[in-house]
Design an enzyme around this catalytic site. Sequence first.
Site, short mmCIF file in Angstrom:
data_model
loop_
_atom_site.label_atom_id
_atom_site.label_comp_id
_atom_site.label_asym_id
_atom_site.label_seq_id
_atom_site.Cartn_x
_atom_site.Cartn_y
_atom_site.Cartn_z
N HIS A 154 -50.49 -27.77 57.62
CA HIS A 154 -51.18 -29.00 57.26
C HIS A 154 -50.80 -29.38 55.83
O HIS A 154 -50.37 -28.53 55.04
CB HIS A 154 -52.69 -28.82 57.34
CG HIS A 154 -53.21 -28.76 58.74
ND1 HIS A 154 -54.54 -28.92 59.04
CD2 HIS A 154 -52.58 -28.56 59.94
CE1 HIS A 154 -54.71 -28.83 60.36
NE2 HIS A 154 -53.53 -28.59 60.91
N GLU A 176 -52.61 -30.08 53.23
CA GLU A 176 -53.35 -29.36 52.18
C GLU A 176 -52.78 -27.96 51.96
O GLU A 176 -52.62 -27.52 50.82
CB GLU A 176 -54.83 -29.21 52.56
CG GLU A 176 -55.56 -30.52 52.73
CD GLU A 176 -55.65 -30.98 54.18
OE1 GLU A 176 -56.71 -31.49 54.57
OE2 GLU A 176 -54.65 -30.86 54.92
N CYS A 225 -59.92 -30.28 57.45
CA CYS A 225 -60.43 -29.56 58.62
C CYS A 225 -61.00 -28.21 58.15
O CYS A 225 -60.91 -27.87 56.96
CB CYS A 225 -59.31 -29.34 59.64
SG CYS A 225 -58.05 -28.15 59.09
N CYS A 270 -58.35 -25.87 56.46
CA CYS A 270 -57.99 -26.30 55.11
C CYS A 270 -59.15 -26.12 54.14
O CYS A 270 -58.93 -25.75 52.98
CB CYS A 270 -57.49 -27.75 55.14
SG CYS A 270 -55.91 -27.90 56.02
#
Length: 152
Positions: free
Chosen positions: A52, A54, A82, A85
Site C-alpha cells: 500500500h 502508506e 486501512c 496501514c
Amino acid sequence: MNDEFFMREAISLAHAAECLGEVPVGAVVVLNGQIVGRGFNSPIGESDPTAHAEIAALRDAARTLGNYRLPGCELFVTLEPCAMCAGAIMHSRISRVIYGARDPKTGVHGSVVDLFGVERLNHHATVEGGVLAEECSTLLSAFFASRRKKAQ
C-alpha cells in the site's frame, strides 16, 4: 508549506500508481517541512498484498532517516488508512496523519471503525481527514468507473 502542498505531492504519486494500473493512492512522509519518504499503491505489480502507499512511504522514510521509528513525522495519504496501514503508522510512531478521501469499505478513522481512537493502544497519532478530499475522491471514482467500463 501547508497540508495542501504535501497532499498534492501524494496525489501526484497516486497518478503514478494509476499509470501502472494500480488503485490510485499516494503517500508522502514529511519531517520538518521536507519530504523524507514517498510511496504509491503497487500490490498488483509487486504481487504483494502489503504494498500500500502508506507502507511504501513509511519504508522509504525509515531508510532515508536510518530508523524504523519516525517520531515527529507526518504522513499525507490520499485515502483514509486501512487497518494494516494504521498498525504500521502506530508502530512507526508517526505523529500526525493527514488524508484526503474517506474509505467507506476499509477506512479505520471512523468510516468502518476508529483504530486511531482506541485508548489502550500505546501510540496515538493526530489524524485529520478531508484535505483535498474532492480531488482525491474523484481520482478514485474515475479509476473504478473506467475499470467497470472496460469489464463490460
